[in-house]
Design a protein around this motif. Structure first.
Motif, PDB file in Angstrom:
ATOM      1  N   ILE A  42       1.148  -1.317   0.263  1.00 58.14           N
ATOM      2  CA  ILE A  42       0.331   0.053  -0.239  1.00 58.14           C
ATOM      3  C   ILE A  42       0.497   1.505   0.023  1.00 58.14           C
ATOM      4  O   ILE A  42       0.304   2.396  -0.616  1.00 58.14           O
ATOM      5  N   TRP A  43       1.974   1.284   1.178  1.00 56.87           N
ATOM      6  CA  TRP A  43       3.137   2.520   1.116  1.00 56.87           C
ATOM      7  C   TRP A  43       3.837   2.714  -0.285  1.00 56.87           C
ATOM      8  O   TRP A  43       4.073   3.558  -0.610  1.00 56.87           O
ATOM      9  N   CYS A  44       4.233   1.334  -0.930  1.00 59.45           N
ATOM     10  CA  CYS A  44       4.962   1.205  -2.344  1.00 59.45           C
ATOM     11  C   CYS A  44       3.867   1.891  -2.938  1.00 59.45           C
ATOM     12  O   CYS A  44       4.212   2.679  -4.274  1.00 59.45           O
ATOM     13  N   GLY A  45       2.732   1.140  -3.217  1.00 60.05           N
ATOM     14  CA  GLY A  45       1.882   2.272  -4.696  1.00 60.05           C
ATOM     15  C   GLY A  45       1.881   1.409  -5.446  1.00 60.05           C
ATOM     16  O   GLY A  45       1.526   1.382  -7.124  1.00 60.05           O
ATOM     17  N   THR A  46       2.218   0.496  -6.380  1.00 63.30           N
ATOM     18  CA  THR A  46       2.534  -0.139  -6.946  1.00 63.30           C
ATOM     19  C   THR A  46       1.573  -1.375  -7.459  1.00 63.30           C
ATOM     20  O   THR A  46       1.104  -1.544  -8.519  1.00 63.30           O
ATOM     21  N   SER A  47       0.735  -1.494  -6.534  1.00 66.78           N
ATOM     22  CA  SER A  47      -0.349  -2.876  -5.828  1.00 66.78           C
ATOM     23  C   SER A  47      -1.317  -1.992  -5.878  1.00 66.78           C
ATOM     24  O   SER A  47      -1.770  -1.364  -5.916  1.00 66.78           O
ATOM     25  N   PRO A  48      -2.634  -2.790  -7.053  1.00 61.26           N
ATOM     26  CA  PRO A  48      -4.202  -2.268  -6.552  1.00 61.26           C
ATOM     27  C   PRO A  48      -4.104  -2.391  -5.011  1.00 61.26           C
ATOM     28  O   PRO A  48      -4.125  -2.602  -4.424  1.00 61.26           O
ATOM     29  N   ARG A  49      -4.810  -0.607  -4.490  1.00 62.36           N
ATOM     30  CA  ARG A  49      -4.857  -0.508  -3.623  1.00 62.36           C
ATOM     31  C   ARG A  49      -5.918   0.342  -3.822  1.00 62.36           C
ATOM     32  O   ARG A  49      -6.243   1.202  -4.350  1.00 62.36           O
ATOM     33  N   PRO A  50      -7.289   0.363  -2.247  1.00 60.76           N
ATOM     34  CA  PRO A  50      -8.200   1.278  -1.465  1.00 60.76           C
ATOM     35  C   PRO A  50      -7.535   2.110  -1.820  1.00 60.76           C
ATOM     36  O   PRO A  50      -7.129   3.253  -1.431  1.00 60.76           O
ATOM     37  N   GLU A  51      -8.421   3.434  -2.816  1.00 58.91           N
ATOM     38  CA  GLU A  51      -7.535   5.160  -2.344  1.00 58.91           C
ATOM     39  C   GLU A  51      -8.418   5.647  -2.087  1.00 58.91           C
ATOM     40  O   GLU A  51      -9.885   5.526  -1.501  1.00 58.91           O
ATOM     41  N   LEU A  52      -7.661   6.719  -1.152  1.00 60.11           N
ATOM     42  CA  LEU A  52      -8.315   7.370   0.091  1.00 60.11           C
ATOM     43  C   LEU A  52      -9.864   8.448  -0.311  1.00 60.11           C
ATOM     44  O   LEU A  52     -10.270   9.253   0.069  1.00 60.11           O
ATOM     45  N   SER A  53      -9.306   8.654  -1.582  1.00 62.25           N
ATOM     46  CA  SER A  53     -10.564   9.114  -2.346  1.00 62.25           C
ATOM     47  C   SER A  53     -11.588   8.986  -2.525  1.00 62.25           C
ATOM     48  O   SER A  53     -12.774   9.575  -2.327  1.00 62.25           O
ATOM     49  N   ASN A  54     -12.134   7.733  -1.925  1.00 58.59           N
ATOM     50  CA  ASN A  54     -13.221   7.050  -1.795  1.00 58.59           C
ATOM     51  C   ASN A  54     -13.628   7.610  -0.244  1.00 58.59           C
ATOM     52  O   ASN A  54     -15.522   7.106  -0.634  1.00 58.59           O
ATOM     53  N   ILE A  55     -13.461   7.605  -0.219  1.00 59.31           N
ATOM     54  CA  ILE A  55     -13.724   8.256   1.721  1.00 59.31           C
ATOM     55  C   ILE A  55     -14.281  10.023   1.763  1.00 59.31           C
ATOM     56  O   ILE A  55     -13.647  10.584   1.264  1.00 59.31           O
ATOM     57  N   ARG A  56     -15.324   9.806   2.600  1.00 56.61           N
ATOM     58  CA  ARG A  56     -16.360  10.676   2.389  1.00 56.61           C
ATOM     59  C   ARG A  56     -16.606  11.053   3.812  1.00 56.61           C
ATOM     60  O   ARG A  56     -16.997  12.237   4.435  1.00 56.61           O
TER      61      ARG A  56
END
Length: 421
Positions: free
Chosen positions: A336-350
């Motif tokens: 998740i920290w590396c950002g090289t794999s698919p991961r839930p995106e923070l922009s989804n948080i409301r």
């Protein structure tokens, strides 16, 4: 079985259609729960009690969701109703008790604990242990390789649905609750809110980053290197990231502090504890001065004592660690920290977000993640004693939970935010 246990057993068995705020999908999350299940109750302090629910959710050796609830009671097994609730997720080499209620740990700590503090202020406090905390030192860990972030997200959903359903019975409140976490528990909190968010009214992240700022490229490179090494180990069949180092360091610092350390023979056992806690960046440079506990430094830059959290509290934290920890989860978090794999995106948080950092934990480096969410209600607070020139001595990651002044500096503003959300 107690009145509370009977009510919950009936509720789980019936997958409660009458709890209208739970959707069909949310009720299905409860359908994996297999009754009967174990319920225990123990006294914490005054009228505050700790309930623990061990719920089997599968057939593998550690397919259980261990849920905690800390409440004030009106009578035995009868919680005092509240209007606010939070579920807390623990960090590494810990479980709910050792992070948030350490006076009940083994060994017991002199730290009063965040959970009882919140409960005393009218906040129903829940928690869930990840499955790697369950097996004993010689227990069956044949399913450890499955214990990654995806499994933890599913177990969190079950625990949240269980908590909401229970509160419908005991508090007449089936509404959503706040999800919060400390350290990697906070990273999991971000991931849950970004991937699903069901059951959650707001989130609280205690000292972590999820997205790394562009200027933190070196921290991202460290995470990527860790993830690659962890994936290689998994491919070779390694699944357990043992916590024996922390346990040994904590136990020896308590029992023989002035004896030479078998971990680092040039140090005493006390010296290992002080260095491991006060200059953690030497082994885990999550930030450039990252440490678990604020140190007092001598003229040579060595740690001579703890500044915020007592040695008793820190050594108990280490010594009470679960013996095992899942390597797959560590790899998932680093990915998740590396950002090289698919991961839930923070922009989804409301939903509303509260970030509580420690100056020499993840601290200011965690602020970038709070700018990546879509929430319009974001509150941030970084606890610090000194200016930038003394950051190596400042408030540490674990001081948020174990420092003498944690109730005043960190817990009071957190509780005030929870009572508003």
């Amino acid at each position: 079985m107690s009145r509370l246990g009977l009510a919950i057993a009936m509720l789980v068995a019936c997958a409660p259609a009458w709890a209208s705020p739970l959707t069909h999908t949310e009720a299905e999350q409860l359908s994996s729960v297999r009754a009967p299940f174990a319920v225990t109750r123990e006294h914490v302090t005054d009228d505050i009690y700790h309930y623990q629910f061990d719920i089997r959710v599968g057939s593998t050796p550690n397919a259980r969701v261990r849920i905690h609830r800390v409440v004030r009671e009106l009578a035995p097994w009868r919680p005092r109703p509240t209007q606010r609730a939070v579920m807390l997720l623990h960090g590494d080499f810990a479980n709910f008790v050792t992070n948030f209620m350490p006076s009940l740990g083994n060994p017991a700590s002199s730290a009063p604990g965040l959970a009882p503090y919140l409960v005393s202020r009218g906040i129903d406090t829940w928690g869930v242990d990840r499955r790697w905390t369950l097996p004993t030192a010689d227990g069956d860990i044949s399913d450890m390789g499955e214990m990654g972030v995806n499994q933890a997200l599913g177990d969190t959903a079950v625990a949240l649905a269980f908590a909401r359903s229970t509160r419908t019975v005991t508090d007449r409140d089936p509404g959503r609750i706040v999800l919060g976490g400390f350290s990697h528990g906070a990273q999991l909190t971000y991931a849950y809110a970004a991937a699903d968010g069901r059951h959650v009214s707001a989130i609280a992240a205690l000292d972590i980053y999820y997205d790394l700022a562009p200027e933190d490229a070196d921290l991202r490179a460290f995470a990527c290197a860790n993830a690659e090494a962890e994936r290689d180990a998994l491919a070779q069949g390694v699944t357990d990231s043992s916590n024996s180092f922390f346990i040994t360091a904590g136990l020896l610092a308590r029992s023989a502090p002035l004896e030479p350390s078998p971990l680092f023979p040039s140090y005493t056992n006390r010296g290992v504890l002080l260095t491991l806690a006060g200059q953690t960046w030497l082994l885990a440079p999550y930030t450039h001065t990252y440490h678990l506990s604020a140190p007092l430094l001598d003229a040579d830059g060595n740690v001579s004592a703890m500044r915020e959290s007592s040695e008793d509290r820190v050594s108990a934290w280490f010594a009470s660690a679960p013996p095992h920890q899942a390597l797959r989860e560590a790899a998932d978090f680093d990915d998740i920290w590396c950002g090289t794999s698919p991961r839930p995106e923070l922009s989804n948080i409301r939903v509303p977000l509260f970030y509580l950092g420690a100056a020499s934990g993840f601290g200011d480096h965690g602020l970038y993640s709070t700018t990546r969410v879509s929430s319009t209600d974001v509150t941030t607070l970084v606890i610090r004693r000194f200016g930038p020139d003394r950051v190596a001595e400042d408030f540490g990651h674990g001081d948020l939970l174990y420092a003498e002044d944690a109730p005043t500096l960190a817990w009071r503003p957190f509780a005030a935010w929870l009572l508003r959300h």
